[in-house]
Design an enzyme around this catalytic site. Sequence first.
Site, PDB file in Angstrom:
ATOM      1  CG  ASP A  12     -10.900   6.629   6.787  1.00  0.00           C
ATOM      2  OD1 ASP A  12      -9.851   6.009   6.512  1.00  0.00           O
ATOM      3  OD2 ASP A  12     -11.957   6.486   6.129  1.00  0.00           O
ATOM      4  N   GLY A  13      -7.737   6.185   8.631  1.00  0.00           N
ATOM      5  CA  GLY A  13      -7.088   5.012   9.188  1.00  0.00           C
ATOM      6  C   GLY A  13      -7.747   3.701   8.826  1.00  0.00           C
ATOM      7  CG  ASP A  16       7.061   5.246   2.228  1.00  0.00           C
ATOM      8  OD1 ASP A  16       7.486   5.878   1.255  1.00  0.00           O
ATOM      9  OD2 ASP A  16       5.844   4.989   2.391  1.00  0.00           O
ATOM     10  CG  ASN A  17       5.328   1.563   0.019  1.00  0.00           C
ATOM     11  OD1 ASN A  17       4.959   1.538   1.194  1.00  0.00           O
ATOM     12  ND2 ASN A  17       4.646   2.178  -0.918  1.00  0.00           N
ATOM     13  N   GLY A  28       0.127   5.165   9.201  1.00  0.00           N
ATOM     14  CA  GLY A  28      -1.057   6.003   9.305  1.00  0.00           C
ATOM     15  C   GLY A  28      -2.364   5.260   9.392  1.00  0.00           C
ATOM     16  NE  ARG A  29      -4.203   2.382   4.175  1.00  0.00           N
ATOM     17  CZ  ARG A  29      -4.892   2.092   3.091  1.00  0.00           C
ATOM     18  NH1 ARG A  29      -6.216   2.063   3.126  1.00  0.00           N
ATOM     19  NH2 ARG A  29      -4.289   1.805   1.954  1.00  0.00           N
ATOM     20  NE  ARG A  84       1.310  -5.745   4.894  1.00  0.00           N
ATOM     21  CZ  ARG A  84       1.225  -4.437   5.119  1.00  0.00           C
ATOM     22  NH1 ARG A  84       1.821  -3.899   6.169  1.00  0.00           N
ATOM     23  NH2 ARG A  84       0.519  -3.670   4.317  1.00  0.00           N
ATOM     24  CG  ASP A  91       1.540  -0.793   1.876  1.00  0.00           C
ATOM     25  OD1 ASP A  91       0.330  -1.077   1.936  1.00  0.00           O
ATOM     26  OD2 ASP A  91       1.982   0.341   2.124  1.00  0.00           O
ATOM     27  N   GLY A 105       4.500   7.785   8.368  1.00  0.00           N
ATOM     28  CA  GLY A 105       4.641   6.739   9.377  1.00  0.00           C
ATOM     29  C   GLY A 105       3.439   5.830   9.217  1.00  0.00           C
TER      30      GLY A 105
END
Length: 464
Positions: A128-129, A257-258, A95-96, A182, A267, A93
């Site tokens: 660490d995001g 997922d991309n 994540g950052r 973005r 991404d 999901g």
Amino acid sequence: MSHPPQAAKFKPSMDIALLGPDLADPVQPADFPQTLLRFRNDRWADMVGLGDLDDAQWLAHFGRFTPLPGSLPEPLALRYHGHQFRNYNPDIGDGRGFLFAQLRDEGGRLLDLGTKGSGQTPYSRFGDGRLTLKGGVREILATEMLEALGVNTSKTFSLIETGEALERHDEPSPTRGSVLVRLSHSHIRIGTFQRAAFEDNRALLERLVDYALTQLYDETPGAHPAAQLLGRVVERTADLAASYMIAGFVHGVLNSDNINVTGESFDYGPWRFTPLWDERFTAAYFDREGLYAFGRQAEAIHWDVAQLAISLRPIIDAPPLIAQLERFPMLYADALVRRFCWRLGVVSSGQGTALVEAAVRAMVASGTAIDRFFLDWRGGRPRDPDAYGGEDWSAFRDLAAPCVAAGPNAHPYWADPDPCSMHIDEVEAIWSAIDASDDWGPLHAKVAAIRRMGQALGCTPPLP
């Protein structure tokens, strides 16, 4: 989003709410030690009504994430699954990053402002995001170059340095941190549908289909909306795959997922531009099998779209989905010719496929760089006939002879001695200047050079 829309007033939106609470989790952004503005995309800010923000307001919205008036009251970390290098992963999901805001352009098109490096979320796992400053600089270079080369891509809207020192295993550490924003035409991915199917959430699948058709494609759902949507995704992603090839671009991580259901590239991690037409060229050091190599990108994207079709099966029978999937190869072949002729600046004589194949064979045999070829042959005639007089170029010369130049090539770019390229040595040199002496001049100069090339190339041809 190949071309900027007309200048617009800011028109906030919150249409993502149509999908209900199953799509995302409200999250809080990280509290960064500093917010140092490093890049703001004034060209696109003007186009979406945010160009009047002063730097303090810009930092407040895109570094501290103060909500934009009338848009989302709090950020949303989107939930999704996905196949990563063909292995299904239900534990991913945002994540950052998160969806920060939605807005509409002057033509009514729905756009998202999403983040990268904005802090931890429920899907960060052990991360660490955060985003390294180098990663942010690389995304600027990727999106600017792809936009100029006609690829349907997200736009790097903002890059802010955060004053944090980050530890990474794949680059010298500690390294500087950043947060990127973005601008894109939705963050709904194939993996978003995969998650809904995995959880047997038919209601969410149906809402996703309706949202994608009505809000992203501006279409009225017909008798078979799921097949209707898949058809649009097939068309857009076939064109995307072709645009990567003609740009000489390797995304590097074409996981499901991309892949955005609007066919918009986004991404950018281990991306590269290949200097030569080398179908085995890979961008990611961890792609040891070459799954996402330059020449396998159409196959990879088609495979991902097939996963979308599988995800839609709970709400539609297979035959209409299969019929849409089977269109991909021909659409890809047609898009390859259309985009090749656009970048070359010619109208095909009717033998477009043979023309492309002959050019590829000649580039491979002669070792001619992709960017050099398109500069030297602009308009269908070589700027230096002696340089292309050998046997390697015989078939291409014959096929190019009846082609007609698509328009005037008066832009001074076409007289430049060397093409505008974006290969790894230049990427590293631009970053080195920033890293060693905080010199942002080479980055800004490169962005200006890329945009100049984009002006020379002009608008890409629309999908048929």
